[in-house]
Scaffold this motif. Sequence first.
Motif, PDB file in Angstrom:
ATOM      1  N   MET A 120       0.933   5.146  -5.766  1.00 47.61           N
ATOM      2  CA  MET A 120       0.667   5.243  -4.347  1.00 47.61           C
ATOM      3  C   MET A 120       1.981   5.363  -3.586  1.00 47.61           C
ATOM      4  SD  MET A 120      -2.141   2.323  -3.676  1.00 47.61           S
ATOM      5  CE  MET A 120      -3.687   2.987  -3.197  1.00 47.61           C
ATOM      6  N   SER A 121       1.985   6.215  -2.615  1.00 51.68           N
ATOM      7  CA  SER A 121       3.207   6.445  -1.844  1.00 51.68           C
ATOM      8  C   SER A 121       3.593   5.251  -0.974  1.00 51.68           C
ATOM      9  CB  SER A 121       3.069   7.698  -0.992  1.00 51.68           C
ATOM     10  OG  SER A 121       2.012   7.540  -0.070  1.00 51.68           O
ATOM     11  N   VAL A 122       2.636   4.375  -0.653  1.00 56.12           N
ATOM     12  CA  VAL A 122       2.940   3.211   0.179  1.00 56.12           C
ATOM     13  C   VAL A 122       3.971   2.319  -0.509  1.00 56.12           C
ATOM     14  CG1 VAL A 122       1.087   1.713  -0.653  1.00 56.12           C
ATOM     15  CG2 VAL A 122       1.946   1.443   1.662  1.00 56.12           C
ATOM     16  N   TYR A 128      -1.027  -9.301  10.376  1.00 53.67           N
ATOM     17  CA  TYR A 128      -0.424 -10.344   9.540  1.00 53.67           C
ATOM     18  C   TYR A 128       0.963  -9.909   9.082  1.00 53.67           C
ATOM     19  CZ  TYR A 128      -5.192 -12.013   9.465  1.00 53.67           C
ATOM     20  OH  TYR A 128      -6.428 -12.440   9.846  1.00 53.67           O
ATOM     21  N   GLY A 129       1.559  -8.990   9.815  1.00 53.40           N
ATOM     22  CA  GLY A 129       2.850  -8.430   9.444  1.00 53.40           C
ATOM     23  C   GLY A 129       3.961  -9.451   9.386  1.00 53.40           C
ATOM     24  N   LEU A 130       5.116  -8.964   9.005  1.00 56.96           N
ATOM     25  CA  LEU A 130       6.283  -9.822   8.834  1.00 56.96           C
ATOM     26  C   LEU A 130       7.174  -9.783  10.063  1.00 56.96           C
ATOM     27  CD1 LEU A 130       7.204  -8.822   5.183  1.00 56.96           C
ATOM     28  CD2 LEU A 130       5.777 -10.718   5.950  1.00 56.96           C
ATOM     29  N   THR A 131       7.840 -10.882  10.319  1.00 57.26           N
ATOM     30  CA  THR A 131       8.820 -10.916  11.403  1.00 57.26           C
ATOM     31  C   THR A 131      10.094 -10.216  10.932  1.00 57.26           C
ATOM     32  OG1 THR A 131       9.781 -13.007  10.662  1.00 57.26           O
ATOM     33  CG2 THR A 131       7.927 -13.141  12.226  1.00 57.26           C
ATOM     34  N   GLY A 132      10.905  -9.837  11.880  1.00 61.36           N
ATOM     35  CA  GLY A 132      12.177  -9.205  11.538  1.00 61.36           C
ATOM     36  C   GLY A 132      13.022 -10.087  10.636  1.00 61.36           C
ATOM     37  N   GLY A 133      13.001 -11.390  10.910  1.00 63.87           N
ATOM     38  CA  GLY A 133      13.780 -12.314  10.093  1.00 63.87           C
ATOM     39  C   GLY A 133      13.322 -12.351   8.647  1.00 63.87           C
ATOM     40  N   ARG A 185       1.589 -14.840   3.531  1.00 64.11           N
ATOM     41  CA  ARG A 185       1.663 -13.790   4.549  1.00 64.11           C
ATOM     42  C   ARG A 185       2.130 -12.477   3.921  1.00 64.11           C
ATOM     43  NH1 ARG A 185       2.219 -13.086  10.313  1.00 64.11           N
ATOM     44  NH2 ARG A 185       1.433 -15.193  10.461  1.00 64.11           N
ATOM     45  N   ILE A 186       3.146 -12.554   3.072  1.00 59.38           N
ATOM     46  CA  ILE A 186       3.656 -11.356   2.407  1.00 59.38           C
ATOM     47  C   ILE A 186       2.547 -10.695   1.606  1.00 59.38           C
ATOM     48  CG2 ILE A 186       5.175 -10.558   0.541  1.00 59.38           C
ATOM     49  CD1 ILE A 186       7.224 -12.686   1.593  1.00 59.38           C
ATOM     50  N   ARG A 187       1.812 -11.480   0.840  1.00 64.39           N
ATOM     51  CA  ARG A 187       0.711 -10.922   0.034  1.00 64.39           C
ATOM     52  C   ARG A 187      -0.353 -10.287   0.928  1.00 64.39           C
ATOM     53  NH1 ARG A 187       3.544 -10.171  -4.104  1.00 64.39           N
ATOM     54  NH2 ARG A 187       4.067 -11.992  -5.348  1.00 64.39           N
ATOM     55  N   ALA A 188      -0.665 -10.918   2.044  1.00 66.89           N
ATOM     56  CA  ALA A 188      -1.676 -10.372   2.954  1.00 66.89           C
ATOM     57  C   ALA A 188      -1.234  -9.038   3.534  1.00 66.89           C
ATOM     58  CB  ALA A 188      -1.961 -11.378   4.076  1.00 66.89           C
ATOM     59  N   VAL A 189       0.015  -8.944   3.975  1.00 68.96           N
ATOM     60  CA  VAL A 189       0.460  -7.706   4.608  1.00 68.96           C
ATOM     61  C   VAL A 189       0.638  -6.584   3.587  1.00 68.96           C
ATOM     62  CG1 VAL A 189       2.966  -8.117   4.629  1.00 68.96           C
ATOM     63  CG2 VAL A 189       1.930  -6.777   6.439  1.00 68.96           C
ATOM     64  N   VAL A 190       1.084  -6.916   2.384  1.00 70.49           N
ATOM     65  CA  VAL A 190       1.182  -5.890   1.329  1.00 70.49           C
ATOM     66  C   VAL A 190      -0.215  -5.360   0.992  1.00 70.49           C
ATOM     67  CG1 VAL A 190       1.755  -5.492  -1.102  1.00 70.49           C
ATOM     68  CG2 VAL A 190       3.392  -6.633   0.395  1.00 70.49           C
ATOM     69  N   ASN A 191      -1.189  -6.253   0.895  1.00 67.06           N
ATOM     70  CA  ASN A 191      -2.559  -5.814   0.633  1.00 67.06           C
ATOM     71  C   ASN A 191      -3.088  -4.944   1.758  1.00 67.06           C
ATOM     72  OD1 ASN A 191      -2.841  -6.984  -1.904  1.00 67.06           O
ATOM     73  ND2 ASN A 191      -3.533  -8.927  -1.048  1.00 67.06           N
ATOM     74  N   GLN A 192      -2.764  -5.307   3.008  1.00 68.80           N
ATOM     75  CA  GLN A 192      -3.157  -4.481   4.153  1.00 68.80           C
ATOM     76  C   GLN A 192      -2.575  -3.087   4.025  1.00 68.80           C
ATOM     77  OE1 GLN A 192      -1.715  -6.835   7.518  1.00 68.80           O
ATOM     78  NE2 GLN A 192      -3.652  -6.388   8.501  1.00 68.80           N
ATOM     79  N   ALA A 193      -1.291  -3.019   3.694  1.00 67.61           N
ATOM     80  CA  ALA A 193      -0.613  -1.722   3.593  1.00 67.61           C
ATOM     81  C   ALA A 193      -1.229  -0.849   2.518  1.00 67.61           C
ATOM     82  CB  ALA A 193       0.888  -1.940   3.303  1.00 67.61           C
TER      83      ALA A 193
END
Length: 72
Positions: A1-3, A19-24, A61-69
Amino acid sequence: MSVFKLLVDSLPKSNAYPYGLTGGKMEILKGAGYQTIGAVADATDEQLYEIDGIGVKTVQRIRAVVNQAVWM
């Protein structure tokens, strides 16, 4: 997958990724060598816990946003 080739910078908290990540957190991941979504997806929870500034809630949070992507 290109994502999986997209940079971690593609995951900021936004309307697309509530559920994205903050800049930090993105900077912490990049500083630890995780430049792409694929690299983060391939990391084990234990590997992520080893990063200073990353704990249980952040890994969730990381797992949630990666799954979203992946599913967008």
